[in-house]
Write an enzyme that holds these catalytic residues in place. Structure first.
Site, PDB file in Angstrom:
ATOM      1  N   CYS A 228      23.967  40.263  48.920  1.00 19.88           N
ATOM      2  CA  CYS A 228      24.893  40.147  50.040  1.00 19.88           C
ATOM      3  C   CYS A 228      24.887  41.467  50.810  1.00 19.88           C
ATOM      4  CB  CYS A 228      26.277  39.852  49.499  1.00 19.88           C
ATOM      5  SG  CYS A 228      27.561  39.829  50.737  1.00 19.88           S
TER       6      CYS A 228
ATOM      7  N   ARG B 114      27.662  41.645  44.514  1.00 20.40           N
ATOM      8  CA  ARG B 114      28.794  40.730  44.336  1.00 20.40           C
ATOM      9  C   ARG B 114      28.577  39.907  43.081  1.00 20.40           C
ATOM     10  NH1 ARG B 114      30.705  38.464  49.980  1.00 20.40           N
ATOM     11  NH2 ARG B 114      32.506  37.913  48.717  1.00 20.40           N
TER      12      ARG B 114
ATOM     13  N   ARG C 239      30.815  32.839  61.387  1.00 23.83           N
ATOM     14  CA  ARG C 239      31.193  32.365  60.050  1.00 23.83           C
ATOM     15  C   ARG C 239      32.710  32.476  59.835  1.00 23.83           C
ATOM     16  NH1 ARG C 239      29.176  35.847  56.081  1.00 23.83           N
ATOM     17  NH2 ARG C 239      30.606  34.581  54.898  1.00 23.83           N
TER      18      ARG C 239
ATOM     19  N   ASP D 158      38.619  43.406  54.256  1.00 26.07           N
ATOM     20  CA  ASP D 158      38.129  42.584  55.367  1.00 26.07           C
ATOM     21  C   ASP D 158      38.624  43.079  56.736  1.00 26.07           C
ATOM     22  OD1 ASP D 158      36.848  41.072  53.491  1.00 26.07           O
ATOM     23  OD2 ASP D 158      38.300  39.426  53.498  1.00 26.07           O
TER      24      ASP D 158
ATOM     25  N   LYS E  47      40.121  30.832  56.717  1.00 26.68           N
ATOM     26  CA  LYS E  47      38.844  30.428  56.091  1.00 26.68           C
ATOM     27  C   LYS E  47      38.899  30.642  54.577  1.00 26.68           C
ATOM     28  CE  LYS E  47      35.334  33.582  56.120  1.00 26.68           C
ATOM     29  NZ  LYS E  47      34.860  33.888  54.765  1.00 26.68           N
ATOM     30  N   ASN E  48      39.382  31.818  54.173  1.00 27.33           N
ATOM     31  CA  ASN E  48      39.306  32.149  52.748  1.00 27.33           C
ATOM     32  C   ASN E  48      40.322  31.392  51.905  1.00 27.33           C
ATOM     33  OD1 ASN E  48      37.186  33.753  53.339  1.00 27.33           O
ATOM     34  ND2 ASN E  48      38.253  35.705  53.092  1.00 27.33           N
TER      35      ASN E  48
HETATM   36  N1  EPU Z   1      33.679  41.497  41.187  1.00 30.41           N
HETATM   37  C1  EPU Z   1      33.156  41.729  39.949  1.00 30.41           C
HETATM   38  N2  EPU Z   1      32.871  40.653  39.150  1.00 30.41           N
HETATM   39  C2  EPU Z   1      33.123  39.378  39.538  1.00 30.41           C
HETATM   40  C3  EPU Z   1      33.676  39.154  40.805  1.00 30.41           C
HETATM   41  C4  EPU Z   1      33.951  40.237  41.610  1.00 30.41           C
HETATM   42  O1  EPU Z   1      32.916  42.881  39.564  1.00 30.41           O
HETATM   43  O2  EPU Z   1      32.865  38.444  38.772  1.00 30.41           O
HETATM   44  C5  EPU Z   1      33.976  42.630  42.069  1.00 30.41           C
HETATM   45  C6  EPU Z   1      33.275  42.528  43.427  1.00 30.41           C
HETATM   46  O3  EPU Z   1      31.969  43.054  43.368  1.00 30.41           O
HETATM   47  C7  EPU Z   1      34.195  43.326  44.312  1.00 30.41           C
HETATM   48  C8  EPU Z   1      35.578  43.008  43.750  1.00 30.41           C
HETATM   49  O4  EPU Z   1      35.344  42.566  42.414  1.00 30.41           O
HETATM   50  O5  EPU Z   1      33.953  44.698  44.156  1.00 30.41           O
HETATM   51  C9  EPU Z   1      36.342  41.948  44.501  1.00 30.41           C
HETATM   52  O6  EPU Z   1      35.533  40.785  44.683  1.00 30.41           O
HETATM   53  P1  EPU Z   1      36.142  39.321  44.749  1.00 30.41           P
HETATM   54  O7  EPU Z   1      35.585  38.507  43.653  1.00 30.41           O
HETATM   55  O8  EPU Z   1      37.632  39.434  44.839  1.00 30.41           O
HETATM   56  O9  EPU Z   1      35.571  38.800  46.112  1.00 30.41           O
HETATM   57  P2  EPU Z   1      35.366  37.261  46.460  1.00 30.41           P
HETATM   58  O10 EPU Z   1      36.413  36.466  45.817  1.00 30.41           O
HETATM   59  O11 EPU Z   1      33.951  36.895  46.261  1.00 30.41           O
HETATM   60  C10 EPU Z   1      36.915  37.183  48.559  1.00 30.41           C
HETATM   61  C11 EPU Z   1      36.744  36.945  50.026  1.00 30.41           C
HETATM   62  C12 EPU Z   1      36.055  38.124  50.668  1.00 30.41           C
HETATM   63  C13 EPU Z   1      36.910  39.375  50.425  1.00 30.41           C
HETATM   64  C14 EPU Z   1      37.083  39.576  48.915  1.00 30.41           C
HETATM   65  C15 EPU Z   1      38.003  40.738  48.577  1.00 30.41           C
HETATM   66  C16 EPU Z   1      36.512  34.545  50.154  1.00 30.41           C
HETATM   67  C17 EPU Z   1      35.667  33.381  50.498  1.00 30.41           C
HETATM   68  N3  EPU Z   1      35.944  35.741  50.234  1.00 30.41           N
HETATM   69  O12 EPU Z   1      35.593  37.303  48.033  1.00 30.41           O
HETATM   70  O13 EPU Z   1      36.033  37.859  52.062  1.00 30.41           O
HETATM   71  O14 EPU Z   1      36.278  40.505  50.980  1.00 30.41           O
HETATM   72  O15 EPU Z   1      37.667  38.376  48.343  1.00 30.41           O
HETATM   73  O16 EPU Z   1      39.244  40.567  49.153  1.00 30.41           O
HETATM   74  O17 EPU Z   1      37.671  34.395  49.849  1.00 30.41           O
HETATM   75  C18 EPU Z   1      35.196  37.953  54.252  1.00 30.41           C
HETATM   76  O18 EPU Z   1      35.977  37.039  54.545  1.00 30.41           O
HETATM   77  O19 EPU Z   1      34.573  38.632  55.116  1.00 30.41           O
HETATM   78  C19 EPU Z   1      34.982  38.275  52.841  1.00 30.41           C
HETATM   79  C20 EPU Z   1      33.906  38.933  52.406  1.00 30.41           C
END
Ligand code: EPU
Length: 443
Positions: A116, A121, A406, A314, A22-23
């Site tokens: 969330c 996030r 999801r 995850d 998915k991701n």
């Molecule tokens: N963060 C910031 N600023 C930003 C973005 C992120 O401080 O602009 C922080 C977040 O709050 C968090 C960390 O950085 O503490 C990592 O967040 P990231 O941006 O990497 O998360 P994401 O890209 O929104 C993806 C996955 C998540 C997974 C995270 C971490 C997808 C669609 N989602 O989210 O997957 O937990 O990376 O590996 O790719 C799940 O599948 O259940 C899920 C939540």
């Protein structure tokens, strides 16, 4: 809202295949917005998040044809660049259209994702990346509005307080394919989903090197063409199935298992006494067949979630559930989303001894968990409750399974094929039926 009724105590055995990720699929579908010709994505998981993405892409003007696990996406370039709140609020990952829309149209309007269940996030790093490439960034009526006459290559630093950002790296990488000159992303996310996206973008004509390392270099190309890309296997689904086998003292063969993307998890599973054995060393380590077995009480372990290649956040909840059955105290520390512990109080309802202090949880192993009604509140937490139900004595009902749907494709059917006893039902219909019965028998 569907729920699961799980009768625990069955040892899982048999063979199962891991679905596409998915991701990886979500940012790859978004990347198709940039292609001048059709994009064919293969092996997509059949999940509600993918359905949401199809809805969003259609609203953005794409023509989408689905055929089972395959999807063909055409963006003629006359569509919209506005991802509305009504859609974004159903799926935070919608933010991954920001970079591709900016690249294709020179502007994008994407509703700011809201709160969330797993914690704060923010998207500040995504926006910092767009600004570094020369875009203006504004917030207007709850929407992020980015605009650039011409994107310019730059050095972009994407490190934040919790490491890099996966979707932020995807957004900057996509936008940079259309920037003039060279972009270097420092402190880029190293997750395999980023490697898979870079692989797809290179097939579309981009020039990206270093994906999978903290420094990614993108040489801007101006425009991209379509491609044919097979989505990588889902490492989180694979890890969840491996833990399902382990927690039931099972014996499960898993095909399309991304072994080399799960080394941190395999290391911790081995430390507990679970065996993950590659069945054929000749197969590529990113898609191979393994056998997961466990036939004795488990050893307690320590683990800390970290950005890749560390232990993935995850799989934290699922591993915590497994550790409930270890002989002794385990310590789990969450470093990516320090509040991602909604499953803890539900596990306690089943007899688990888990004690949380801030971002750390001590898991005191118990002899048994006992079935109980529990409630899912987020995707991975739901999976951990299903695992608990498989191993618990008696019946467990997990409500609000829409969270699970999801990210897991008919998990009950998949686990039942290995011998689990899980029934999906609609509790509201059950209540309505019993109310009808009461009415019809009352005088
Ligand atoms: N963060 C910031 N600023 C930003 C973005 C992120 O401080 O602009 C922080 C977040 O709050 C968090 C960390 O950085 O503490 C990592 O967040 P990231 O941006 O990497 O998360 P994401 O890209 O929104 C993806 C996955 C998540 C997974 C995270 C971490 C997808 C669609 N989602 O989210 O997957 O937990 O990376 O590996 O790719 C799940 O599948 O259940 C899920 C939540």
């Amino acid at each position: 809202m569907d729920a699961f009724r799980i009768t625990g105590g069955t040892r899982l055995s048999g063979r199962i295949r891991v679905d596409g990720s998915k991701n990886a699929a979500l940012p790859e579908m978004a990347a198709a917005l940039m292609a001048q010709t059709p994009v064919q994505l293969r092996g997509l998981p059949q999940l509600s998040d993918i359905d949401n993405m199809v809805t969003l892409m259609t609203e953005l003007g794409c023509e989408i044809e689905r055929d089972g696990e395959d999807v063909r996406i055409v963006n003629s370039g006359n569509g919209s660049w506005h991802a509305r709140y009504e859609i974004v609020k159903t799926m935070r990952a919608s933010i991954c259209v920001l970079g591709p829309l900016l690249a294709r149209y020179g502007k994008a309007r994407v509703a700011m994702p809201g709160g969330c269940a797993i914690g704060d996030r923010p998207v500040d790093l995504h926006l910092r990346g767009m600004e570094a490439l020369g875009a203006t960034v504004e917030l207007d009526g709850g929407d992020i509005v980015v605009e650039a006459k011409r994107l310019k290559g730059a050095t972009v630093f994407l490190g934040g307080p919790f490491g890099s950002t996966v979707l932020g790296t995807a957004n900057v990488m996509c936008a940079a394919t259309h920037a003039e000159g060279v972009t270097v992303i420092e402190s880029a996310a190293c997750e395999p989903e980023i490697m898979d996206l870079a692989d797809m973008l290179n097939r579309m004509g981009a020039s990206i090197t270093g994906a999978g390392t903290p420094r990614i270099t993108i040489r801007g190309k101006g425009s991209l063409q379509g491609c044919d890309h097979r989505v990588m296997p889902d490492r989180i689904v694979a890890g969840t199935i491996a833990i399902a086998s382990a927690i039931t003292n099972g014996d499960v063969i898993i095909d399309d298992f991304p072994y080399d993307h799960l080394l941190a998890v395999i290391d911790r599973l081995n430390a507990t006494g679970v065996r993950v054995h590659r069945e054929d060393e000749a197969q590529p380590a990113s898609r191979c067949t393994v056998k997961v077995t466990s036939d004795r009480r488990l050893e307690p372990v320590l683990f800390t979630t970290q950005p890749y290649p560390g232990f993935p956040t995850d799989l934290q909840a699922q591993m915590m559930t497994l550790l409930c059955f270890a002989d002794g105290n385990s310590i789990v520390t969450e470093k990516i989303f320090p509040d991602r512990f909604l499953h803890v109080s539900e596990l306690v309802r089943m007899g688990a001894k888990v004690y949380r202090q801030g971002g750390t949880v001590v898991v005191q192993g118990v002899q048994r968990l006992v079935g109980a009604p529990v409630m899912a509140s987020d995707l991975r937490g739901s999976a951990s409750l299903v695992l608990a139900g498989l191993a618990a004595e008696g019946e467990t009902t997990v409500s609000r399974i829409y969270h699970l749907d999801r990210g897991y494709c008919h998990l009950e059917t998949q686990l039942n094929s290995l011998g689990a006893q899980i029934e999906r039902f609609d509790p509201d219909a059950t209540v309505a039926a019993s109310e009808d019965k009461i009415k019809s028998t009352s005088y």
